[in-house]
Write a protein that holds these residues in place. Structure first.
Motif, PDB file in Angstrom:
ATOM      1  N   SER A 184      40.972  -0.610  94.547  1.00 42.65           N
ATOM      2  CA  SER A 184      41.615   0.252  94.416  1.00 42.65           C
ATOM      3  C   SER A 184      40.294   0.267  95.913  1.00 42.65           C
ATOM      4  CB  SER A 184      42.853   0.860  94.828  1.00 42.65           C
ATOM      5  OG  SER A 184      42.596   2.295  95.731  1.00 42.65           O
ATOM      6  N   SER A 185      40.296   0.631  97.202  1.00 43.00           N
ATOM      7  CA  SER A 185      39.025   1.363  98.214  1.00 43.00           C
ATOM      8  C   SER A 185      39.609   2.597  98.107  1.00 43.00           C
ATOM      9  CB  SER A 185      39.704   0.547  99.044  1.00 43.00           C
ATOM     10  OG  SER A 185      40.751   0.385  99.888  1.00 43.00           O
ATOM     11  N   PHE A 186      39.821   3.052  97.489  1.00 42.63           N
ATOM     12  CA  PHE A 186      39.942   4.883  97.520  1.00 42.63           C
ATOM     13  C   PHE A 186      39.479   4.668  96.364  1.00 42.63           C
ATOM     14  CE2 PHE A 186      43.415   3.542 100.735  1.00 42.63           C
ATOM     15  CZ  PHE A 186      42.871   4.704 102.101  1.00 42.63           C
ATOM     16  N   LYS A 187      38.725   6.055  95.824  1.00 42.98           N
ATOM     17  CA  LYS A 187      38.176   6.604  94.764  1.00 42.98           C
ATOM     18  C   LYS A 187      38.733   8.469  95.057  1.00 42.98           C
ATOM     19  CE  LYS A 187      37.335   3.127  93.321  1.00 42.98           C
ATOM     20  NZ  LYS A 187      37.856   1.756  92.117  1.00 42.98           N
ATOM     21  N   PHE A 188      38.318   8.275  93.939  1.00 46.93           N
ATOM     22  CA  PHE A 188      38.980  10.062  93.320  1.00 46.93           C
ATOM     23  C   PHE A 188      38.308  10.276  91.910  1.00 46.93           C
ATOM     24  CE2 PHE A 188      42.273   8.692  96.743  1.00 46.93           C
ATOM     25  CZ  PHE A 188      41.619   9.779  97.875  1.00 46.93           C
ATOM     26  N   THR A 189      36.854  11.870  92.186  1.00 44.80           N
ATOM     27  CA  THR A 189      36.701  11.812  91.547  1.00 44.80           C
ATOM     28  C   THR A 189      37.817  13.197  90.824  1.00 44.80           C
ATOM     29  OG1 THR A 189      35.046  12.869  92.660  1.00 44.80           O
ATOM     30  CG2 THR A 189      34.073  11.436  91.676  1.00 44.80           C
ATOM     31  N   ARG A 190      38.490  13.757  91.529  1.00 42.90           N
ATOM     32  CA  ARG A 190      38.969  14.811  91.629  1.00 42.90           C
ATOM     33  C   ARG A 190      40.335  14.409  90.402  1.00 42.90           C
ATOM     34  NH1 ARG A 190      39.402  19.799  94.872  1.00 42.90           N
ATOM     35  NH2 ARG A 190      40.767  20.061  93.953  1.00 42.90           N
ATOM     36  N   PRO A 191      41.315  15.506  89.612  1.00 42.30           N
ATOM     37  CA  PRO A 191      41.664  13.880  89.447  1.00 42.30           C
ATOM     38  C   PRO A 191      43.148  14.992  90.729  1.00 42.30           C
ATOM     39  CG  PRO A 191      40.840  16.298  87.720  1.00 42.30           C
ATOM     40  CD  PRO A 191      39.899  16.128  88.324  1.00 42.30           C
ATOM     41  N   TYR A 192      44.242  14.557  90.314  1.00 43.83           N
ATOM     42  CA  TYR A 192      45.059  14.458  91.214  1.00 43.83           C
ATOM     43  C   TYR A 192      46.822  13.990  91.460  1.00 43.83           C
ATOM     44  CZ  TYR A 192      44.803   9.702  91.531  1.00 43.83           C
ATOM     45  OH  TYR A 192      45.332   7.796  91.248  1.00 43.83           O
ATOM     46  N   ILE A 193      47.121  14.492  91.717  1.00 41.00           N
ATOM     47  CA  ILE A 193      48.490  14.471  92.058  1.00 41.00           C
ATOM     48  C   ILE A 193      49.000  13.877  93.528  1.00 41.00           C
ATOM     49  CG2 ILE A 193      49.489  16.139  90.370  1.00 41.00           C
ATOM     50  CD1 ILE A 193      50.706  17.622  92.508  1.00 41.00           C
ATOM     51  N   ILE A 194      50.421  13.225  93.721  1.00 40.53           N
ATOM     52  CA  ILE A 194      50.665  12.270  94.981  1.00 40.53           C
ATOM     53  C   ILE A 194      51.886  12.510  94.838  1.00 40.53           C
ATOM     54  CG2 ILE A 194      51.344  10.392  95.810  1.00 40.53           C
ATOM     55  CD1 ILE A 194      50.054   8.468  93.840  1.00 40.53           C
ATOM     56  N   ILE A 195      52.026  13.295  96.165  1.00 40.79           N
ATOM     57  CA  ILE A 195      53.568  13.640  96.898  1.00 40.79           C
ATOM     58  C   ILE A 195      53.533  12.474  97.364  1.00 40.79           C
ATOM     59  CG2 ILE A 195      54.490  15.080  98.004  1.00 40.79           C
ATOM     60  CD1 ILE A 195      53.422  17.574  97.343  1.00 40.79           C
ATOM     61  N   LYS A 259      47.581   4.509 105.022  1.00 41.13           N
ATOM     62  CA  LYS A 259      46.965   4.413 105.469  1.00 41.13           C
ATOM     63  C   LYS A 259      46.396   3.128 103.890  1.00 41.13           C
ATOM     64  CE  LYS A 259      44.895   8.881 107.934  1.00 41.13           C
ATOM     65  NZ  LYS A 259      44.181   9.217 107.596  1.00 41.13           N
ATOM     66  N   THR A 260      47.580   3.353 103.098  1.00 43.58           N
ATOM     67  CA  THR A 260      47.444   2.685 101.758  1.00 43.58           C
ATOM     68  C   THR A 260      48.230   1.038 101.742  1.00 43.58           C
ATOM     69  OG1 THR A 260      48.874   3.672 100.800  1.00 43.58           O
ATOM     70  CG2 THR A 260      47.538   4.257 100.325  1.00 43.58           C
ATOM     71  N   THR A 261      47.508   0.338 101.412  1.00 43.66           N
ATOM     72  CA  THR A 261      48.350  -1.068 100.883  1.00 43.66           C
ATOM     73  C   THR A 261      49.174  -1.237  99.651  1.00 43.66           C
ATOM     74  OG1 THR A 261      46.255  -1.793  99.393  1.00 43.66           O
ATOM     75  CG2 THR A 261      45.934  -2.591 101.696  1.00 43.66           C
ATOM     76  N   ILE A 262      49.827  -2.076  99.386  1.00 42.31           N
ATOM     77  CA  ILE A 262      50.079  -2.338  98.301  1.00 42.31           C
ATOM     78  C   ILE A 262      49.711  -1.774  96.635  1.00 42.31           C
ATOM     79  CG2 ILE A 262      52.124  -3.154  96.688  1.00 42.31           C
ATOM     80  CD1 ILE A 262      53.234  -2.125  98.394  1.00 42.31           C
ATOM     81  N   GLN A 263      47.884  -2.692  97.326  1.00 41.35           N
ATOM     82  CA  GLN A 263      47.830  -2.567  96.182  1.00 41.35           C
ATOM     83  C   GLN A 263      46.773  -1.449  95.764  1.00 41.35           C
ATOM     84  OE1 GLN A 263      47.969  -5.430  97.801  1.00 41.35           O
ATOM     85  NE2 GLN A 263      48.839  -6.513  96.388  1.00 41.35           N
ATOM     86  N   ASP A 264      46.824  -1.028  96.913  1.00 37.75           N
ATOM     87  CA  ASP A 264      45.872   1.017  96.892  1.00 37.75           C
ATOM     88  C   ASP A 264      46.887   1.420  96.199  1.00 37.75           C
ATOM     89  OD1 ASP A 264      43.691   0.501  98.266  1.00 37.75           O
ATOM     90  OD2 ASP A 264      44.150   0.368 100.205  1.00 37.75           O
TER      91      ASP A 264
END
Length: 374
Positions: A184-195, A259-264
């Motif tokens: 994925s082109s998106f990188k997050f250093t903090r833990p996250y949840i998704i809605i 903003k995301t692809t399926i792969q993202d």
């Protein structure tokens, strides 16, 4: 011209395969022969079949396993580490020749996952055993060697597909596989949840008050919150953005809608601490990735798509059972009397009972329990 050539390609190979029907197919019994899976389904169905794919690799660790699926699903299907993936939207000489070239000695096992239109291909291939769910179609009765009955009692969708491998597949299943998680082109250093907003069908979309309630409860968790999903009509999307803006006091919410692809998206879900969504394909991918998930089922049947399957990790669902407007009783076109769901793209009622009849207090209790477990 392009469409005419496609029409000729499809018609000529169909006629060829039909004529081969009258010539006995060479049956093979080689233990090392390749395995073919016919799975011409949608993105969510591919994920629902994921536990079947994982178990199949456990059963045949040394055999070549080949998947036939829709072209737009070839990329997400790579998650399951198939030896080869044949992309196909219609019957063609290319598809037939590719299957022949991938396994010149034929296929020892063929599994058909609700994809009867591809069975004609088997007239042009050597194979040993075809396993499929029961069907009333004459063509199926003639060629299937192992028929699996559809359940007469409530059963989870993943369990229905897993039944193609026999009853012992449930008892001996272990999650000993390394999935091929996409980059994925998106990188997050903090833990996250998704809605996840999800879907392109208005009847499945989050009611705005429910989205607001879920977002408010999720804000109490000390994690980043990602909002994902498809682009929506501007009025609905503007209201979602207003709710996000009202709650985004500490810059905890990142809006990735559209903003995301399926792969993202698959990559993000595989690494999330948790996912909250209406019932759409990404919930089933979260279950395959063993990502904790909570879903509001809306139109869907709780028995078929709920979170109670024993191989799911921290999966919970809420839905309203036995609504009169839930009158669809088919699963991939096959009748299941115990099932009850809705097939409308746009709800014909003044309000969507599948959401409005959910109890607010139960939502709060169940969702708080889920969030506290992350």
């Amino acid at each position: 011209m392009k469409y005419f050539l496609r029409w000729m390609d499809k018609r000529s190979v169909t006629l060829f395969l039909f004529l081969l029907k009258f010539i006995p197919t060479k049956k093979i019994k080689k233990e090392e022969a390749s395995v073919l899976i016919l799975c011409d389904l949608l993105l969510g169905d591919l994920a629902i079949s994921g536990f079947f794919f994982i178990k199949l690799r456990e059963i045949y660790p040394n055999r070549k396993i080949i998947l036939l699926c829709k072209k737009n699903l070839a990329s997400p299907a790579k998650v399951f580490n198939f030896d080869a993936i044949v992309e196909a939207d219609y019957l063609s000489w290319r598809v037939l020749n590719k299957l022949r070239n991938l396994s010149p000695d034929g296929y020892g096992e063929v599994f058909n996952i609700f994809s009867p239109k591809w069975l004609l291909l088997l007239n042009g291939l050597s194979y040993g055993n075809l396993t499929s769910h029961s069907s009333s179609k004459e063509s199926f009765r003639q060629i299937a060697t192992s028929k699996v009955k559809l359940p007469s009692q409530p059963m989870q969708a993943s369990e229905i597909i897993m039944a193609l491998l026999g009853k012992d597949a449930f008892n001996s299943f272990s999650y000993n596989t390394q999935l091929n998680i996409p980059y994925s082109s998106f990188k997050f250093t903090r833990p996250y949840i998704i809605i996840h907003i999800g879907t392109s069908k208005p009847a499945r979309l989050w009611p705005l008050n429910l989205f607001k309630q879920v977002l408010t409860l999720s804000m109490k968790k000390n994690v980043q919150i990602l909002i994902t999903g498809l682009r929506q009509e501007s009025d609905y999307e503007n209201k979602i953005n207003e709710i996000i803006h009202e709650n985004n006091q500490y810059i905890k919410i990142i809006n990735l809608m559209g903003k995301t692809t399926i792969q993202d998206l698959l990559s993000l879900v595989s690494r999330a601490k948790g996912l909250i969504s209406v019932d759409t394909s990404i919930v089933h991918w979260a279950r395959v990735f063993q990502t904790p998930n909570f879903s509001f089922l809306g139109q869907s049947d709780l028995n078929l798509f709920g979170g109670q399957f024993k191989f799911y990790k921290k999966s919970d669902s809420m839905g309203v059972q036995n609504l009169e407007c839930h009158d669809k009783k088919t699963f991939h076109g096959m009748q299941l009397n115990w099932m009850s769901m809705c097939g409308y793209d746009q709800c014909p009622l003044a309000e969507r009972h599948c959401f409005t009849k959910l109890d607010d207090q139960k939502i709060k209790l169940r969702l708080n329990s889920f969030l506290s477990s992350l």
